[in-house]
Design a protein around this motif. Structure first.
Motif, PDB file in Angstrom:
ATOM      1  N   GLN A  19       0.847  -1.197   0.000  1.00 38.46           N
ATOM      2  CA  GLN A  19       0.000   0.000   0.000  1.00 38.46           C
ATOM      3  C   GLN A  19       0.882   1.247   0.000  1.00 38.46           C
ATOM      4  OE1 GLN A  19      -2.371  -0.494   3.493  1.00 38.46           O
ATOM      5  NE2 GLN A  19      -3.816  -1.846   2.502  1.00 38.46           N
ATOM      6  N   VAL A  21       0.400   4.124  -1.441  1.00 35.13           N
ATOM      7  CA  VAL A  21      -0.330   5.392  -1.557  1.00 35.13           C
ATOM      8  C   VAL A  21      -1.471   5.421  -0.545  1.00 35.13           C
ATOM      9  CG1 VAL A  21      -1.677   6.867  -3.094  1.00 35.13           C
ATOM     10  CG2 VAL A  21       0.230   5.540  -4.007  1.00 35.13           C
ATOM     11  N   GLU A  22      -1.551   6.533   0.190  1.00 29.20           N
ATOM     12  CA  GLU A  22      -2.645   6.737   1.140  1.00 29.20           C
ATOM     13  C   GLU A  22      -3.429   7.973   0.703  1.00 29.20           C
ATOM     14  OE1 GLU A  22      -1.738   6.148   5.463  1.00 29.20           O
ATOM     15  OE2 GLU A  22       0.290   6.421   4.673  1.00 29.20           O
ATOM     16  N   ARG A  23      -4.713   7.998   1.024  1.00 31.39           N
ATOM     17  CA  ARG A  23      -5.568   9.129   0.672  1.00 31.39           C
ATOM     18  C   ARG A  23      -6.436   9.475   1.878  1.00 31.39           C
ATOM     19  NH1 ARG A  23     -10.742   9.227  -2.756  1.00 31.39           N
ATOM     20  NH2 ARG A  23     -10.888  11.412  -3.282  1.00 31.39           N
ATOM     21  N   GLU A  25      -9.212  12.518   3.443  1.00 29.50           N
ATOM     22  CA  GLU A  25     -10.075  13.640   3.091  1.00 29.50           C
ATOM     23  C   GLU A  25     -10.447  14.428   4.345  1.00 29.50           C
ATOM     24  OE1 GLU A  25     -13.488  12.428   0.882  1.00 29.50           O
ATOM     25  OE2 GLU A  25     -12.304  11.411  -0.655  1.00 29.50           O
ATOM     26  N   VAL A  66      -8.333  16.980  -0.200  1.00 22.59           N
ATOM     27  CA  VAL A  66      -7.934  15.590  -0.399  1.00 22.59           C
ATOM     28  C   VAL A  66      -6.407  15.551  -0.374  1.00 22.59           C
ATOM     29  CG1 VAL A  66      -8.019  13.597  -1.928  1.00 22.59           C
ATOM     30  CG2 VAL A  66      -9.984  15.130  -1.777  1.00 22.59           C
ATOM     31  N   THR A  68      -3.039  13.257  -0.578  1.00 18.02           N
ATOM     32  CA  THR A  68      -2.515  11.967  -1.043  1.00 18.02           C
ATOM     33  C   THR A  68      -1.046  11.860  -0.647  1.00 18.02           C
ATOM     34  OG1 THR A  68      -4.030  12.043  -2.913  1.00 18.02           O
ATOM     35  CG2 THR A  68      -2.204  10.477  -3.052  1.00 18.02           C
ATOM     36  N   VAL A  69      -0.688  10.757  -0.001  1.00 20.92           N
ATOM     37  CA  VAL A  69       0.691  10.505   0.409  1.00 20.92           C
ATOM     38  C   VAL A  69       1.198   9.313  -0.379  1.00 20.92           C
ATOM     39  CG1 VAL A  69       2.217   9.942   2.334  1.00 20.92           C
ATOM     40  CG2 VAL A  69       0.194  11.357   2.726  1.00 20.92           C
ATOM     41  N   ASN A  70       2.305   9.520  -1.091  1.00 22.45           N
ATOM     42  CA  ASN A  70       2.927   8.463  -1.882  1.00 22.45           C
ATOM     43  C   ASN A  70       4.254   8.101  -1.218  1.00 22.45           C
ATOM     44  OD1 ASN A  70       3.597   6.682  -3.853  1.00 22.45           O
ATOM     45  ND2 ASN A  70       4.064   8.196  -5.400  1.00 22.45           N
TER      46      ASN A  70
END
Length: 80
Positions: A19, A21-23, A25, A66, A68-70
């Motif tokens: 995993q 990438v995390e998202r 909101e 939003v 997003t962490v990559n």
């Protein structure tokens, strides 16, 4: 007066390979373009004042962020 503030604590996941990438909101943030009104005063073709829908929040009065962490390798530590 107190002020609410959103915060995100960055911590790598347990399995970053599966995993990467995390998202997240954050909703309910007042629109800064229309100051949370959902509209602003405009002019029509007869120079009369009319309410115009906010082009940013589309009249909803609130915005959603939003984030997003990559997760990737940190190559900067090898250059020291």
């Amino acid at each position: 007066m107190s002020k609410g503030q959103h915060a995100l604590l960055i911590q790598p996941p347990l399995f970053p390979k599966e995993q990467p990438v995390e998202r997240v909101e954050f909703g309910g943030i007042p629109c800064t373009y229309c100051h949370g009104n959902g509209w602003f005063w405009g002019m029509d073709e007869y120079r009369e004042r009319v309410k115009c829908e906010c082009p940013v929040c589309k009249g909803n009065k609130r915005l959603k962020a939003v984030v997003t962490v990559n997760w990737t390798a940190d190559d900067s530590s090898n250059n020291q």
